[in-house]
Scaffold this motif. Structure first.
Motif: not given
Length: 196
Positions: A116-134
């Motif tokens: 039973a599901t409330t919802d699905f939510r999708y988020y995107l990284t912002n300009s501070s995101y560094d793909p080499t860091k957690p």
């Protein structure tokens, strides 16, 4: 002799029930479009993934994201240390799905058990995101770019959510998809690397 056979049958029955219960507890869902980190591990596209290669559907953690949920640095594994390989940035070398800002996209989940599901939510990284860091919350736009309400209904074996990829992004980014379960305290987390 009958007592021994009866005990053996009861023992086998208990063992079988344990296997069935364990299997269903570990079966849930993950994103396959865009290709999530756990899907890449399950397909063998990415190696040295640990247990997640056998259980891509099991990234379950506390719900309430982003106000609650997994701690920063453990978001892609749902706060589950058993799947910590999903939080390892691998020097920014996770394979990425190519996307274009403003394009219509079919976000797809694959399920091995329905809830039973409330919802699905999708988020995107912002300009501070560094793909080499957690990943941390500070690297995310904490307002979802897509919310798909389910109001307690259950998805089938797959679910496709039509949405629009946010504009104004460049380079490598990360989409965090969260499947919030209606009748438990948990949600499922799925991180997908994308290249704009």
């Amino acid at each position: 002799m009958r007592k021994k056979i009866g005990s053996a049958v009861i023992g086998l029955g208990v063992a079988l029930l344990s296997v069935i219960a364990t299997g269903s507890a570990q079966s849930h869902g993950y994103t396959t479009l865009p290709m999530s980190r756990q899907a890449l591990c399950a397909k063998g596209t990415v190696t040295n993934c640990g247990d997640i290669q056998y259980e891509p559907q099991s990234v379950e953690g506390p719900k309430g994201f982003p106000a609650a949920g997994p701690a920063d640095g453990t978001i892609c594994a749902g706060g589950n240390s058993r799947f910590a390989q999903l939080d390892d940035p691998r020097s920014g070398q996770w394979p990425a799905t190519k996307v274009t800002g403003g394009q219509s996209y079919s976000f797809t989940w694959t399920f091995t058990a329905s809830h039973a599901t409330t919802d699905f939510r999708y988020y995107l990284t912002n300009s501070s995101y560094d793909p080499t860091k957690p990943l941390t919350r500070a690297n995310l736009n904490t307002t979802p770019f897509l919310i798909v309400p389910y109001n307690g209904t259950r998805p089938g074996t797959t679910a496709v959510h039509q949405g629009t990829i946010p504009s104004g992004k460049t380079g490598k980014q990360l989409i965090v998809a969260v499947w919030t379960i209606a009748d438990t305290s948990n949600a499922f987390y799925s991180c997908a690397d994308v290249q704009f």
